[in-house]
Design an enzyme around this catalytic site. Structure first.
Site, PDB file in Angstrom:
ATOM      1  N   LYS A   1       0.989  -1.107   0.045  1.00 34.72           N
ATOM      2  CA  LYS A   1       0.094   0.027   0.251  1.00 34.72           C
ATOM      3  C   LYS A   1       0.979   1.178  -0.060  1.00 34.72           C
ATOM      4  O   LYS A   1       1.454   1.545   1.041  1.00 34.72           O
ATOM      5  CB  LYS A   1      -0.812   0.013   1.248  1.00 34.72           C
ATOM      6  CG  LYS A   1      -2.160   0.922   1.115  1.00 34.72           C
ATOM      7  CD  LYS A   1      -2.100   2.226   0.784  1.00 34.72           C
ATOM      8  CE  LYS A   1      -1.658   3.139   2.139  1.00 34.72           C
ATOM      9  NZ  LYS A   1      -1.537   4.685   1.585  1.00 34.72           N
TER      10      LYS A   1
ATOM     11  N   GLU B   1      10.069   1.935  10.370  1.00 32.36           N
ATOM     12  CA  GLU B   1      10.944   3.052   9.996  1.00 32.36           C
ATOM     13  C   GLU B   1      10.553   4.367  10.114  1.00 32.36           C
ATOM     14  O   GLU B   1       9.524   4.555   9.264  1.00 32.36           O
ATOM     15  CB  GLU B   1      11.646   2.940   8.581  1.00 32.36           C
ATOM     16  CG  GLU B   1      12.198   1.582   8.074  1.00 32.36           C
ATOM     17  CD  GLU B   1      13.911   1.962   8.657  1.00 32.36           C
ATOM     18  OE1 GLU B   1      14.233   2.810   9.123  1.00 32.36           O
ATOM     19  OE2 GLU B   1      14.612   0.934   8.766  1.00 32.36           O
TER      20      GLU B   1
ATOM     21  N   CYS C   1      14.236  11.456   6.138  1.00 34.19           N
ATOM     22  CA  CYS C   1      14.014  11.029   7.417  1.00 34.19           C
ATOM     23  C   CYS C   1      15.289  10.861   8.041  1.00 34.19           C
ATOM     24  O   CYS C   1      15.246  11.400   9.357  1.00 34.19           O
ATOM     25  CB  CYS C   1      13.121   9.511   7.489  1.00 34.19           C
ATOM     26  SG  CYS C   1      13.945   8.450   6.405  1.00 34.19           S
TER      27      CYS C   1
ATOM     28  N   GLU D   1      10.663  16.650  14.246  1.00 34.01           N
ATOM     29  CA  GLU D   1      10.884  16.428  12.932  1.00 34.01           C
ATOM     30  C   GLU D   1      10.032  17.393  12.159  1.00 34.01           C
ATOM     31  O   GLU D   1       8.768  17.428  12.005  1.00 34.01           O
ATOM     32  CB  GLU D   1      10.474  14.891  12.526  1.00 34.01           C
ATOM     33  CG  GLU D   1      10.962  14.665  10.943  1.00 34.01           C
ATOM     34  CD  GLU D   1      10.830  13.342  10.482  1.00 34.01           C
ATOM     35  OE1 GLU D   1       9.884  12.652  10.780  1.00 34.01           O
ATOM     36  OE2 GLU D   1      11.939  12.543  10.163  1.00 34.01           O
TER      37      GLU D   1
HETATM   38  P1  NAP Z   1       2.120   8.938   7.385  1.00 29.57           P
HETATM   39  O1  NAP Z   1       0.764   9.338   7.440  1.00 29.57           O
HETATM   40  O2  NAP Z   1       2.685   8.321   8.265  1.00 29.57           O
HETATM   41  O3  NAP Z   1       2.143   8.193   6.035  1.00 29.57           O
HETATM   42  C1  NAP Z   1       2.890   6.893   5.546  1.00 29.57           C
HETATM   43  C2  NAP Z   1       2.242   5.709   4.986  1.00 29.57           C
HETATM   44  O4  NAP Z   1       1.257   5.346   5.955  1.00 29.57           O
HETATM   45  C3  NAP Z   1       1.201   6.202   4.000  1.00 29.57           C
HETATM   46  O5  NAP Z   1       1.307   5.253   2.862  1.00 29.57           O
HETATM   47  C4  NAP Z   1      -0.108   6.309   4.502  1.00 29.57           C
HETATM   48  O6  NAP Z   1      -1.202   6.528   3.577  1.00 29.57           O
HETATM   49  C5  NAP Z   1      -0.062   5.276   5.569  1.00 29.57           C
HETATM   50  N1  NAP Z   1      -1.078   5.544   6.604  1.00 29.57           N
HETATM   51  C6  NAP Z   1      -1.463   6.674   7.179  1.00 29.57           C
HETATM   52  N2  NAP Z   1      -2.326   6.414   8.252  1.00 29.57           N
HETATM   53  C7  NAP Z   1      -2.372   5.029   8.139  1.00 29.57           C
HETATM   54  C8  NAP Z   1      -3.242   4.170   9.301  1.00 29.57           C
HETATM   55  N3  NAP Z   1      -3.859   4.532  10.228  1.00 29.57           N
HETATM   56  N4  NAP Z   1      -2.770   2.937   8.944  1.00 29.57           N
HETATM   57  C9  NAP Z   1      -2.022   2.345   8.174  1.00 29.57           C
HETATM   58  N5  NAP Z   1      -1.403   3.125   7.451  1.00 29.57           N
HETATM   59  C10 NAP Z   1      -1.588   4.479   7.350  1.00 29.57           C
HETATM   60  O7  NAP Z   1       2.938  10.145   7.011  1.00 29.57           O
HETATM   61  P2  NAP Z   1       2.580  11.627   6.261  1.00 29.57           P
HETATM   62  O8  NAP Z   1       1.096  11.944   6.668  1.00 29.57           O
HETATM   63  O9  NAP Z   1       2.558  11.112   4.882  1.00 29.57           O
HETATM   64  O10 NAP Z   1       3.546  12.434   6.827  1.00 29.57           O
HETATM   65  C11 NAP Z   1       3.591  13.150   7.922  1.00 29.57           C
HETATM   66  C12 NAP Z   1       5.054  13.272   8.585  1.00 29.57           C
HETATM   67  O11 NAP Z   1       5.589  11.901   8.858  1.00 29.57           O
HETATM   68  C13 NAP Z   1       6.080  14.028   7.986  1.00 29.57           C
HETATM   69  O12 NAP Z   1       5.894  15.353   7.938  1.00 29.57           O
HETATM   70  C14 NAP Z   1       7.240  13.476   8.373  1.00 29.57           C
HETATM   71  O13 NAP Z   1       7.379  14.113   9.606  1.00 29.57           O
HETATM   72  C15 NAP Z   1       6.920  11.881   8.413  1.00 29.57           C
HETATM   73  N6  NAP Z   1       7.222  11.089   7.690  1.00 29.57           N
HETATM   74  C16 NAP Z   1       8.595  10.347   8.065  1.00 29.57           C
HETATM   75  C17 NAP Z   1       8.910   9.516   6.852  1.00 29.57           C
HETATM   76  C18 NAP Z   1       9.987   8.651   7.145  1.00 29.57           C
HETATM   77  O14 NAP Z   1      10.646   8.141   6.234  1.00 29.57           O
HETATM   78  N7  NAP Z   1      10.563   8.413   8.287  1.00 29.57           N
HETATM   79  C19 NAP Z   1       8.481   9.371   5.819  1.00 29.57           C
HETATM   80  C20 NAP Z   1       7.053  10.289   5.273  1.00 29.57           C
HETATM   81  C21 NAP Z   1       6.793  11.140   6.595  1.00 29.57           C
HETATM   82  P3  NAP Z   1      -1.703   7.923   3.056  1.00 29.57           P
HETATM   83  O15 NAP Z   1      -0.472   8.389   2.105  1.00 29.57           O
HETATM   84  O16 NAP Z   1      -2.742   7.768   2.341  1.00 29.57           O
HETATM   85  O17 NAP Z   1      -1.431   8.913   4.242  1.00 29.57           O
END
Ligand code: NAP
Ligand code: MG
Length: 465
Positions: free
Chosen positions: A171, A246, A280, A372
């Protein structure tokens, strides 16, 4: 650029989604829609997990050399489509073309190649006294990936999973599903058997959650925010299933007094600004000895100003608002803005751009030094002596990466060994696709890349004689 499929890749074919909801993909530089993909539901996830379960016994029993050959074929398909990969990442993430070519396309190709070799060479069997220990695939993997390195994050999970003999349901992030579809096409072209890899595009709280909760999934591998990772870890714990996380970082770039300051600052600024700060493992805190602090501030401000709009936009409007909010918070808490700021860059009339921003006089407890930001924002923090530097470096909930600079490697290594973090670059050491990558503390659980990344997808069985 890759043209969107109106379907899910399940059991070796593109089939229509169960529901009718769609996700619109937007170009962050032009703020224009560039394609639509289906928003999968729990029913699509269920179909994909069933396909993965059905394919598992045969794939798990396929000799490692054959699995390796198919991963090699996948690598060759990615190489053949390198320009299309780069163009697609530029279109849906906004990455500048040279960076998209070198990093967004180049790195996952290297990682996929490394797993073609590891799959063939890995010892899946070992002798311990009167026992033979077999390393067997964990089973069906649910992979959930973010948008910041769209193909890299996918390959980091799918290549070792396939090498281990696991089957996969992916996903991907809603912001970057086109790259994921392109990857599914490459898997198909490589001749990977039906059901071994399956793709369901969709929203996190719907498709992502259904995948993380599905009882037919044996291991959930997640990369993304700490908030979502915490929930996925709790769900997996309740079901007693394996999980790899991660999560975020707030890594320190420690410049010791003996270091080449100009070089350390230049590399440090480039590290934070690349991918518009959406990395990250970025070294978002630069730690400088008080005697050389003013010089470092001047160098960093000048370096950031040179970047200008060359860094590209951030991924979406929400992320831009979040990053600007942090910049405003930094000013409010008394940090000194020496480059950039919360306003949109002058040159840019549209697109989700944020100015390359540098803060001086940042203290370790400020919000911008603790949380972050995930944008092009660097904080310079002053330290008095080495123990002070170590306290500051280790003084966050995170521990993903870091850097240490000193006149000689031994001095830098001595400091790095005291850091609570999973990966440290010594005097500008270069990226190694075989080196284990992952977090200490709240940066995560488990490792990706190389043999350590492969081990995450294996479980052990011992037979006594
Ligand atoms: P996120 O919501 O954690 O997204 C990561 C993945 O998880 C996406 O595929 C997302 O789908 C999915 N997801 C979201 N809610 C979920 C749930 N309840 N159950 C299962 N999967 C779920 O991150 P984001 O909203 O894109 O970014 C927010 C913040 O996260 C950023 O500002 C950054 O600080 C951090 N981040 C960190 C990394 C890293 O590499 N460590 C990468 C991205 C973001 P959707 O795309 O539909 O939301
Ligand atoms: Mg999200």
């Amino acid at each position: 650029m890759h043209k969107a499929h109106n379907g899910m890749y399940i059991d070796g074919t593109w089939r229509p989604a169960v529901g009718t909801e769609m996700i619109t993909v937007v170009d962050p530089a032009g703020e224009r829609p560039i394609g639509q993909v289906p928003a999968g539901t729990a029913e699509d996830i269920d179909a994909a997990v069933r396909a993965a379960r059905t394919a598992l016994p045969r794939w798990a029993a396929t000799p490692p050399a054959e699995r390796a050959a198919l991963i090699g074929a996948l690598h060759d398909r990615l190489v053949a489509r390198k320009d299309e990969i780069a163009a697609t990442v530029t279109a849906e993430l906004g990455a500048p073309p040279p960076f998209a070519q070198a990093v967004h396309a180049g790195v996952p190709i290297a990682v996929c190649g490394s797993y073609a070799e590891l799959a063939a060479a890995h010892p899946f069997e070992e002798k311990v006294g009167n026992s033979t220990v077999y390393l067997e695939p964990v089973g069906v993997v649910g992979a959930i990936t973010p948008w910041n390195y769209p193909l890299h994050q996918i390959v980091n999970k799918v290549a070792p999973a396939l090498a281990a003999g696991c089957t996969v349901v992916l996903k991907p992030a809603e912001d970057t599903p086109l790259t994921a579809q392109l990857f599914a096409e490459a898997v198909h072209e490589a001749g990977v058997p039906a059901g071994v890899f399956n793709l369901v595009t969709g929203l996190g709280p719907v498709a992502g959650q259904a995948l993380a909760e599905h009882e037919g999934v044996d291991l959930v591998s997640f990369t993304g925010s700490t908030a979502v990772g915490r929930r996925i870890g709790a769900t997996a714990g309740a079901a007693v299933k394996r999980v790899a996380l991660e999560l975020g970082g707030k890594s320190a770039n420690v410049i010791l007094p003996s270091a080449d300051l100009a070089k350390a600052v230049a590399v440090g600024v480039a590290n934070v600004m690349s991918n518009s700060g959406q990395t990250c493992s970025a070294w978002t805190r630069m730690l400088v000895h008080t005697d050389r602090y003013d010089e470092a501030v001047e160098l960093a401000a000048a370096a950031a100003a040179k970047y200008g709009p060359r860094i590209g936009p951030v991924v979406n409007a929400k992320q831009r608002a979040r990053v600007r909010g942090y910049i405003e918070k930094g000013v409010e808490e008394g940090a000194r803005l020496v480059a950039g700021g919360p306003e949109a860059p002058k040159e840019q009339e549209q697109g989700y751009f944020v100015q390359p921003t540098v803060f001086a006089d940042v203290t370790p407890e400020m919000t911008i030094a603790q949380e972050e930001i995930f944008g092009p924002v660097l904080s310079l923090i002053r330290y008095e002596d080495e123990d002070d530097a170590l306290r500051i470096a280790n003084g966050t909930v995170y521990g993903l990466a870091g850097a240490v600079w000193a006149a000689d490697d031994a001095e830098a290594v001595a400091f790095a060994r005291r850091m609570d973090t999973g990966q440290v670059d010594i005097n500008g050491g270069s990226f190694n696709p075989l080196a284990p990558f992952g977090g200490y503390k709240q940066s995560g659980v488990g490792r990706e890349l190389g043999a350590h990344g492969l081990a995450e997808y294996l479980q052990t069985k011992s037979l006594q004689f």
